[in-house]
Design an enzyme around this catalytic site. Structure first.
Site, PDB file in Angstrom:
ATOM      1  N   SER B 670       0.834  -1.202   0.000  1.00  9.44           N
ATOM      2  CA  SER B 670       0.000   0.000   0.000  1.00  9.44           C
ATOM      3  C   SER B 670       0.879   1.266   0.000  1.00  9.44           C
ATOM      4  O   SER B 670       1.656   1.440  -0.929  1.00  9.44           O
ATOM      5  CB  SER B 670      -0.947  -0.075   1.188  1.00  9.44           C
ATOM      6  OG  SER B 670      -1.981   0.856   1.088  1.00  9.44           O
ATOM      7  N   ASP B 743      -9.257  -4.558  -5.835  1.00  7.83           N
ATOM      8  CA  ASP B 743      -8.871  -3.656  -4.745  1.00  7.83           C
ATOM      9  C   ASP B 743      -9.770  -2.419  -4.698  1.00  7.83           C
ATOM     10  O   ASP B 743      -9.769  -1.627  -5.629  1.00  7.83           O
ATOM     11  CB  ASP B 743      -7.402  -3.230  -4.930  1.00  7.83           C
ATOM     12  CG  ASP B 743      -6.833  -2.535  -3.704  1.00  7.83           C
ATOM     13  OD1 ASP B 743      -7.623  -2.033  -2.874  1.00  7.83           O
ATOM     14  OD2 ASP B 743      -5.601  -2.494  -3.581  1.00  7.83           O
ATOM     15  N   HIS B 777      -7.646  -5.413  -1.105  1.00  8.63           N
ATOM     16  CA  HIS B 777      -6.425  -4.749  -0.662  1.00  8.63           C
ATOM     17  C   HIS B 777      -5.545  -5.665   0.188  1.00  8.63           C
ATOM     18  O   HIS B 777      -4.318  -5.615   0.115  1.00  8.63           O
ATOM     19  CB  HIS B 777      -6.781  -3.467   0.094  1.00  8.63           C
ATOM     20  CG  HIS B 777      -5.641  -2.514   0.186  1.00  8.63           C
ATOM     21  ND1 HIS B 777      -4.982  -2.018  -0.917  1.00  8.63           N
ATOM     22  CD2 HIS B 777      -5.006  -1.975   1.252  1.00  8.63           C
ATOM     23  CE1 HIS B 777      -4.002  -1.216  -0.535  1.00  8.63           C
ATOM     24  NE2 HIS B 777      -3.996  -1.167   0.780  1.00  8.63           N
TER      25      HIS B 777
END
Lengths: 43, 819
Positions: B670, B743, B777
């Protein structure tokens, strides 16, 4: 996505804008319904 | 001439054959890495409020690809399973429940549950029952376990609806019944979209500023709106402990419901049209009401309009009434907040929020309860003389908590705590709660004066958890107990009023967390659980907290892990660094240590740890603080500070003789992936990078991201400087990118990795892109996790562990594993 993001930017910044997304249409619009609607939007 | 050229072309193709991986489909890493995916970690726990029962929930961390591949609808920011009206991808899910009697240690298993996922377990306030949801293929139902009979059974056959109300049931504080949200449409035929129903999708903005984060999975069409109504439609029901079910009021789009402490009223939020295509359901127009237990409307508190014009700024809020809740210390009194600054902290007013209250029978005018100087953050309720009110603001990250007397909430406030919310050293800890006589959760106040707090005890020496007792009358705190080296022990729950007997979770570097009862009076420790070491193969891993400085004197730290059996005579090792940058407004706070040297050495499949098995040293979480003092914003100097932090991390390892400076890899997930690309573009510190689920082009998050509040048009330079996409031509080291195809995270769309890869490929750089089907994610399927471990293992084998570099060979490809 170009139009969607540009619209989101203008809306976020407090500008006057209107976005119309035409289902199924590609770069040139083909369906009778779509073309009639586009003429109406522009009118 | 042409034939000659053709010959040369063919010859060149032959020589420049990419040395790509030949394997197709999902792969599995070496055995010790693969075992980590299946390792069993300590269960989650819940303690009944009378301290007698400890419920242990075995975590289901990994799912099958089939489960992720199930049909999933995305509506207004919610991902849902349209077959059983549950949210898909809930992270807190369990596969088994065990109940332990605290005093005797006797264990009871719940053996008669059907195949399915256990969610949302809650003890009844009177500690006699444990309620939970069992989600199966076709429906999610409410179950009840009786601690006296040790029996569990399904409480109600009617399926629950968790689509809007993520928690589909609540206990009455008096424990006599449960209120649940039922899935009214579950047996109706599903809606069908055909081209008869298709219409142009139109949005119009009228000139009012309405910045929105780039949310995903929003409504996009009138058919989506119809689906949202179909799946969101719920019905509240009153279910007694024998399973008798009575409907309460009418069906509607119930977003939330909570029961007054006197168990007689329900505070209800229902969603109204118009819906929006710009914001998720949490900001849709909502009506707040108080209902009686038979469903009649006792009060209409507010009709909140669509929240699509909330000003930019993390401490901005909607105007009008918001933040409705029941006072926990009274039978039936609603409290809410109303901004006095048009929702914008930049407005200069003496009080930014007012709080109002309205008491049963809700017929009078609301009263002004309190004035809050900065942005209202919440109240913790104790009794009718003591409560704790918190306010905050983003500009300097300051958060303040006051002890107030709720009878005169504006008078004689005592400042209990004031600090930056990033300041871990001055965090007073969390207040300990108990159930009052009505069954409501309130601050535990002993003898009308003492409040207990448990905290991490962050300090220069690392986290040293504590138990404190605060005296309201003298405004002073006493340290009752603190964890002792070499253990990391933290308070889980109090068992008495004096703070002498409490349940803790204790661990050390080599012993995994277990539950204990500590008795300060008798000075003894009784072990309550005996969980096994989850990965004995990694027992020999050594860990050390390293402290070092950056070139601008910000103090940094990181944890170094060495492979089992390593000693310095073997010379330097290849190193894998794993990090995540954070923003601060204060150098001293940015320099704080935020972990304990005595924490158990977790070897998660998620981060860098598995590669210890390959003889690679791991430097975990070397701090990368991005600081902006006073008028300066942290990101104004993002690149300089990031590279300086990385340089300092590399230097400390090289100086200690641990690392060879040519064999260090950097990785992250991320914002960490974003960091990796930036470091490869703007430094030559690393041999290679692994970037997972990152964002590389910040113009795609134009209304702020992470800790950056400014929009793209206000800070174009900053956005451009920070976007590795804009500097892709400077990336000179090979980079592996991985991204979940589904995601929904507002910054990290799959497209971020796809476009970054396309840029690197077009520029002739070395890169590999792996898109994982069905993953969001955080990656969940066992197959995906094994494949990710394999990808990273292959990459590190090739770029960190092998000395030969084949000249002129480029590895350029993209791959989507096929099941």
């Amino acid at each position: 996505m170009q139009s969607e993001r540009m619209y989101a930017a203008l809306k976020g910044l407090g500008k006057e804008a209107r976005l119309v997304m035409l289902p199924y249409e590609a770069h040139g619009y083909r369906a009778r319904k779509s073309l009639l609607h586009v003429l109406w939007e522009q009118e | 001439m042409n034939a000659f050229r053709l010959c040369i072309a063919l010859l060149c193709t032959f020589i420049l054959l990419p040395s790509s991986y030949a394997e197709q489909g999902y792969q599995t890493p070496s055995a010790e890495l693969a075992a980590l995916v299946d390792a069993k970690l300590a269960p989650r726990s819940a303690l009944s409020s009378n301290g007698q029962w400890l419920a242990l929930f075995e975590r289901k961390r990994v799912v099958s690809l089939d489960e992720l591949a199930k049909s999933e609808l995305k509506l207004a920011g919610i991902k849902l399973n349209p077959v059983n009206f549950s949210r898909s991808r809930v992270s807190a899910k369990y596969s088994a429940i065990q109940i332990k009697h605290v005093e005797t240690g006797t264990v009871f298993n719940i053996n008669n549950l059907p195949d399915g996922i256990i969610r949302s377990p809650r003890f009844s306030p009177d500690s006699q029952y444990l309620a939970f949801v069992v989600e199966q293929k076709k429906s999610a139902n409410l179950w009840l376990y009786n601690v006296n009979t040790k029996q569990a059974q399904q409480l109600s056959p009617t399926p629950l609806n968790s689509v809007l109300s993520a928690n589909p049931y609540k206990w009455l504080p008096d424990s006599s019944a449960i209120i649940a949200n039922l899935a009214v449409n579950i047996n109706k035929p599903k809606l069908i979209n055909n081209s008869q129903n298709v219409v142009p999708v139109i949005q119009q903005s009228t000139g009012e500023k309405a910045p929105a984060r780039t949310y995903q999975n929003l409504l996009t069409s009138p058919f989506d709106e119809a689906q949202f109504k179909f799946y969101g439609q719920g019905q509240l029901a009153f279910i007694t402990l024998d399973g008798n079910t009575q409907q309460i009021g009418r069906a509607g789009l119930y977003k939330s419901f909570s029961i007054s402490p006197d168990s007689n009223n329900i505070l209800v939020a229902t969603i109204n049209e118009p819906f929006s295509y710009q914001v998720p359901y949490s900001r849709f127009a909502t009506t707040w009401q108080v209902l009686g237990m038979r469903g009649h409307v006792l009060a209409q508190l507010a009709k909140q309009p669509l929240g699509d014009n909330i000003p930019q700024g993390y401490d901005s809020v909607r105007t009008g009434a918001r933040k409705f809740e029941w006072r926990a210390d009274k039978g039936a009194e609603v409290i809410w907040a109303q901004a006095q600054d048009n929702g914008d902290m930049k407005t200069d007013v003496p009080y930014h929020d007012y709080l109002y209250s309205l008491r049963a029978p809700f017929k009078r005018e609301p009263k002004l309860f309190a004035k809050v100087e900065r942005r209202y953050a919440g109240i913790e309720w104790g009794n009718d003389q003591v409560a704790m009110l918190t306010d905050w603001r983003f500009s300097d990250r300051q958060v303040r908590t006051f002890i107030i007397n709720p009878r005169y909430a504006d008078k004689n406030r005592i400042l209990f705590s004031e600090r930056s919310y990033n300041d871990a050293y001055n965090n007073p800890g969390d207040v300990i709660y108990e159930r009052n006589d009505l069954g409501a959760n309130v601050i535990k106040i002993v003898g009308d004066r003492y409040i207990y707090l448990r905290g991490n005890g962050a300090s220069e020496k690392g986290n040293i958890p504590f138990l404190d007792r605060y005296d309201v009358k003298t405004n002073s705190t006493k340290r009752v107990w603190q964890s002792q080296a070499p253990y990391y022990e933290r308070v889980r729950a109090l068992l008495d009023d004096d703070g002498e007997r409490f349940i803790t979770i204790r661990e050390s570097k080599t012993e995994q967390p277990n539950f204990f009862i500590r008795d300060l009076d008798d000075d003894n420790l009784t072990q309550l659980t005996n969980f096994e070491h989850p990965y004995p193969a990694f027992k020999g891993v050594k860990k050390e907290l390293l402290r070092y400085k950056r070139n601008d004197d910000v103090e940094l730290s990181g944890t170094l892990y060495l492979p089992p059996g390593y000693d310095k005579t073997q010379g330097p090792l290849p190193v894998l660094m794993w990090a995540y940058p954070l923003e601060y407004k204060d150098k001293a706070v940015a320099s704080q240590v935020r972990e304990s040297p005595y924490e158990f050495t977790y070897i998660g499949y998620w981060g860098p740890m598995p590669y210890l098995a390959k003889g690679i040293a791991v430097f975990d979480d070397p701090k990368m603080p991005i600081v902006g003092i006073d008028e300066a914003q942290p990101n104004d100097n993002f690149r300089t500070q990031l590279v300086a932090s990385a340089q300092a991390a590399v230097d400390v390892l090289v100086n200690k003789g641990i690392a060879d400076k040519n064999k260090i890899a950097i990785a992250g997930h991320s914002y960490g992936a974003f960091m990796v690309a930036n470091l490869l573009a703007h430094s030559d510190l690393f041999k290679t990078g692994i970037a997972r689920s990152g964002a590389y082009n910040r113009t795609l998050t134009p209304f702020g991201f992470q800790g950056e509040e400014r929009d793209f048009w206000q800070a174009q330079d900053v956005y451009a400087n920070m976007s590795p996409f804009f500097h892709a031509e400077k990336i000179n080291e090979p980079m592996l990118m991985i991204h979940g195809q589904e995601d929904p995270n507002s910054g990290t769309f799959p497209m971020q990795s796809e476009r970054m890869y396309a840029a690197l490929k077009g520029l002739g750089k070395e890169a590999r892109l792996v898109m994982l089907p069905y993953e969001a994610h955080g990656y969940r399927a066992r197959k995906s996790l094994l494949h990710v471990l394999w990808e990273q293992e292959q990459w590190l084998n090739k770029y960190l562990l092998t000395d030969e570099v084949q000249a002129g060979t480029k590895v350029i490809e993209a791959e989507t594993p096929v099941n």
